[in-house]
Design a protein around this motif. Sequence first.
Motif, short mmCIF file in Angstrom:
data_model
loop_
_atom_site.label_atom_id
_atom_site.label_comp_id
_atom_site.label_asym_id
_atom_site.label_seq_id
_atom_site.Cartn_x
_atom_site.Cartn_y
_atom_site.Cartn_z
N GLU A 90 -0.19 -8.69 43.47
CA GLU A 90 -0.96 -7.67 43.09
C GLU A 90 -0.69 -7.21 41.59
OE1 GLU A 90 -0.43 -4.77 46.26
OE2 GLU A 90 -2.18 -5.63 47.45
N GLY A 91 0.69 -7.17 41.32
CA GLY A 91 1.31 -7.03 40.04
C GLY A 91 1.08 -7.71 39.03
N HIS A 92 0.74 -9.15 39.42
CA HIS A 92 0.38 -10.48 38.74
C HIS A 92 -1.25 -10.28 38.27
CE1 HIS A 92 0.09 -14.74 37.58
NE2 HIS A 92 -0.96 -14.53 38.12
N PHE A 93 -1.90 -9.87 39.28
CA PHE A 93 -3.31 -9.90 39.22
C PHE A 93 -3.74 -8.63 38.32
CE2 PHE A 93 -3.94 -12.60 43.10
CZ PHE A 93 -4.34 -13.74 42.35
N ALA A 94 -3.09 -7.56 38.33
CA ALA A 94 -3.32 -6.51 37.41
C ALA A 94 -3.03 -6.77 36.11
CB ALA A 94 -2.11 -5.41 38.02
N LEU A 95 -2.46 -7.76 35.70
CA LEU A 95 -2.43 -8.19 34.39
C LEU A 95 -2.86 -9.25 33.84
CD1 LEU A 95 1.51 -7.54 34.18
CD2 LEU A 95 -0.38 -6.09 33.10
N GLN A 96 -3.79 -10.00 34.96
CA GLN A 96 -4.44 -11.20 34.47
C GLN A 96 -5.81 -10.81 34.08
OE1 GLN A 96 -4.49 -14.19 37.82
NE2 GLN A 96 -6.55 -14.54 37.22
N GLU A 97 -6.09 -11.26 32.70
CA GLU A 97 -7.40 -10.87 32.03
C GLU A 97 -8.37 -12.04 31.94
OE1 GLU A 97 -5.66 -9.96 28.12
OE2 GLU A 97 -5.36 -7.71 28.82
N THR A 98 -7.80 -13.13 32.85
CA THR A 98 -8.78 -14.44 32.83
C THR A 98 -9.01 -14.57 34.25
OG1 THR A 98 -6.80 -15.81 32.98
CG2 THR A 98 -7.77 -15.46 30.71
N PRO A 99 -10.23 -15.01 34.81
CA PRO A 99 -10.70 -15.35 36.08
C PRO A 99 -9.56 -16.09 36.64
CG PRO A 99 -12.36 -16.26 34.52
CD PRO A 99 -11.35 -15.76 33.69
N TYR A 100 -8.81 -17.06 36.18
CA TYR A 100 -7.86 -17.82 36.82
C TYR A 100 -6.56 -17.85 36.04
CZ TYR A 100 -12.68 -19.36 37.70
OH TYR A 100 -14.31 -19.92 38.02
N SER A 101 -5.48 -17.98 36.92
CA SER A 101 -4.17 -18.32 36.43
C SER A 101 -3.49 -19.33 37.06
CB SER A 101 -3.53 -16.88 36.57
OG SER A 101 -3.31 -16.60 37.89
N ALA A 102 -2.16 -19.81 36.56
CA ALA A 102 -1.52 -20.66 37.34
C ALA A 102 0.16 -20.67 37.07
CB ALA A 102 -1.91 -22.17 36.82
N VAL A 103 0.66 -20.34 38.04
CA VAL A 103 2.44 -20.28 37.83
C VAL A 103 3.03 -21.41 38.69
CG1 VAL A 103 1.91 -17.84 37.93
CG2 VAL A 103 2.34 -18.92 40.02
N GLY A 104 4.09 -21.36 38.65
CA GLY A 104 5.19 -22.27 39.17
C GLY A 104 6.36 -21.27 40.01
N HIS A 105 7.52 -22.03 39.55
CA HIS A 105 8.96 -21.15 39.77
C HIS A 105 9.29 -21.07 41.34
CE1 HIS A 105 11.84 -18.52 38.89
NE2 HIS A 105 11.35 -17.71 39.34
N THR A 106 8.15 -21.38 42.27
CA THR A 106 8.76 -21.29 43.81
C THR A 106 8.89 -22.90 44.30
OG1 THR A 106 6.38 -21.48 44.53
CG2 THR A 106 7.30 -19.17 44.19
N HIS A 107 8.35 -23.73 43.43
CA HIS A 107 8.37 -25.14 43.91
C HIS A 107 7.51 -25.38 45.12
CE1 HIS A 107 12.19 -26.21 41.41
NE2 HIS A 107 11.73 -25.25 40.93
N VAL A 108 6.87 -24.45 45.55
CA VAL A 108 5.66 -24.67 46.69
C VAL A 108 4.31 -24.42 46.42
CG1 VAL A 108 5.53 -23.70 49.14
CG2 VAL A 108 7.62 -23.77 48.23
#
Length: 242
Positions: free
Chosen positions: A133-151
């Motif tokens: 929710e915190g991530h999506f609140a800052l997302q100004e584009t329809p789509y996003s991509a993240v890593g970090h978890t390796h899953v």
Amino acid sequence: MRIALISDVHSNLVALEAVLADAAGRGAEAIWNLGDTVGYGPDPNDVVARLSEAGAVSVLGNHDAAATGAIGTDWFNSLAAEAAAWTRAHLEPETAAYLSGLSEVAREGDWSLAHGTLRQPLWEYLITEEAAEGHFALQETPYSAVGHTHVPLLVRQGTAGVEGETPVPGEAVALGEGLLCVNPGSVGQPRDGDPQSSYALIDTEAGTVTHYRVPYDIGETQRRMEEAGLPRGLAERLGYGR
Ligand code: ZN
């Protein structure tokens, strides 16, 4: 256009070559790299050179920042800290310059790219509803991509709230209407129990994203790690995908 979405390569050149070959075979014309390009593995300079030559769009990961000395390793576990110290000692000036020039967030067309989350790009794991929710609140584009978890993971923000989904390799998923976040999994150190490299392919014309698993010569990477004097535990985990 087809775009190879990769993350957490972690200095694993053998895995990266296998993934780039697979993606090229599927028509990928661009590479978006979600960070932790170095750290853990034996080939930091060659990995960065390969991605730089290929014109990859890259963002900064916590291990990249540790490798250049931009951040300390107090928050790393002992094996990660040991590998970070090794990486820092073996970084060529061009590699350090490349990593130092990376930003924490990048925007490419309809996509926002970050290593952890848009809220805390270097450190936060997008694994809870609250983080999503915190991530999506800052997302100004329809789509996003993240890593970090390796899953590998797909997360959507719909009218009913945040919903996560484990992607099925080889199955194209529609990008859809609401906010979407894609985690392609890890190229160089998968942690979901499958030791094969993980990545995703975005097809902007079809409006889909498809996750793939790619086998690579794990023994060769383990051999290079042993030769480099990297911690044995880090080499062994590659065999288990943990
Ligand atoms: Zn990582």
